[in-house]
Design an enzyme around this catalytic site. Structure first.
Site, short mmCIF file in Angstrom:
data_model
loop_
_atom_site.label_atom_id
_atom_site.label_comp_id
_atom_site.label_asym_id
_atom_site.label_seq_id
_atom_site.Cartn_x
_atom_site.Cartn_y
_atom_site.Cartn_z
N HIS A 282 35.51 34.96 41.18
CA HIS A 282 36.21 36.26 41.22
C HIS A 282 36.64 36.68 39.82
O HIS A 282 37.80 36.52 39.43
CB HIS A 282 37.42 36.19 42.16
CG HIS A 282 37.05 36.26 43.60
ND1 HIS A 282 36.83 37.46 44.26
CD2 HIS A 282 36.84 35.30 44.52
CE1 HIS A 282 36.50 37.22 45.51
NE2 HIS A 282 36.50 35.91 45.70
N GLU B 263 37.24 39.54 38.69
CA GLU B 263 38.26 40.62 38.68
C GLU B 263 39.67 40.05 38.62
O GLU B 263 40.57 40.68 38.07
CB GLU B 263 38.07 41.54 39.90
CG GLU B 263 38.60 41.04 41.24
CD GLU B 263 37.73 39.96 41.90
OE1 GLU B 263 36.73 39.53 41.29
OE2 GLU B 263 38.07 39.55 43.04
N CYS C 127 31.25 37.35 44.69
CA CYS C 127 31.51 36.41 45.78
C CYS C 127 30.70 36.79 47.03
O CYS C 127 29.50 36.59 47.08
CB CYS C 127 33.01 36.32 46.05
SG CYS C 127 33.45 34.88 47.04
#
Ligand code: MN
Length: 241
Positions: free
Chosen positions: A217, A219, A113
């Site tokens: 994102h 993660e 990001c």
């Protein structure tokens, strides 16, 4: 186990006894994703000390530039537009230094990001400061669904790390209101959303270490979406040399 460095951020403590005290932090989702991918996550504090960064890089195999606040437009020669969000000049300076020092060592870098945006700016590219304002971008990139929900498609370019991991398309979450405008010369686009926003990049050319940047994102999805866990595994594999 070998280590992967995670760029830290600063947050002012809200507790009444510690109000205004800065804390260094990384979201737990990054720590868990790197650990699950088989490496030791190491948080790199926000610093202007080259020796601090250097000494941490000595014991890492690669670096992840994490998500966060907007990057200052002064860094790519623009005045702030009305829709620009919160910034952190201290963190901008830290991550530009960290990225440069990682490149000097030919370390693999994974930008998430803000991390993708930072890589582009560091290499000479520019950003849209607020795509919410631009009619050509019709998809909701600042999703109202939870961060663990996937909300829009990306189409992926063949012969890239990303294609090897995810195939020709994927569903991603979207938690950004900035995006790459002018792509840095040493990067190539590896994925776009269907309204044309650059959603992923990689280093272009054999004189560069592996650089992967994604606008979403992963993660936040790594615990539930196998492809996103595989993305961390692939990057961690590049760091284990
Ligand atoms: Mn998006």
């Amino acid at each position: 186990m070998f280590r992967v460095g995670l760029s830290g951020a600063l947050i002012a403590d809200q507790d009444k006894h510690w109000e205004g005290s800065n804390r260094h932090y990384v979201n737990d989702a990054y720590v868990s994703a790197v650990h699950r991918a088989g490496a030791v996550p190491l948080i790199i504090p926000v610093t202007d000390g080259r020796e601090v960064i250097s000494s941490i890089l000595d014991i890492c195999g690669g670096v992840i530039l994490t998500g966060g606040d907007d990057i200052s437009p002064l860094l790519f020669g623009e005045e702030p537009v009305k829709g620009l969000g919160k910034q952190s000049p201290q963190r901008d300076a830290f991550e530009l230094l960290l990225f440069r020092m990682a490149l000097e060592r030919s370390y693999p870098v994974f930008g998430v990001c803000r991390g993708l945006q930072l890589i582009n700016v560091a290499l000479g590219g520019t950003l849209y400061q607020d795509i919410g304002d631009l009619p050509e971008f019709t998809i909701q990139h600042l999703q109202k669904a939870s961060r663990q929900a996937v909300t829009h498609h990306i189409d992926i370019v063949p012969d890239t790390y990303l294609y090897e991991v995810l195939g020709d398309k994927a569903l991603v979450n979207s938690w950004h209101h900035q995006a790459i405008k002018k792509l840095a010369g040493s990067l190539r686009v590896t994925a776009r959303s269907r309204d044309g926003v650059i959603e992923a990049v990689e280093a272009d050319g054999c004189d560069m270490p592996p650089i992967i940047g994604v606008q979403w994102h992963p993660e936040e999805l790594a615990a539930t979406v196998p492809g996103m866990a595989k993305l961390f595994k692939t990057f961690v594999g590049l760091c284990n040399r």
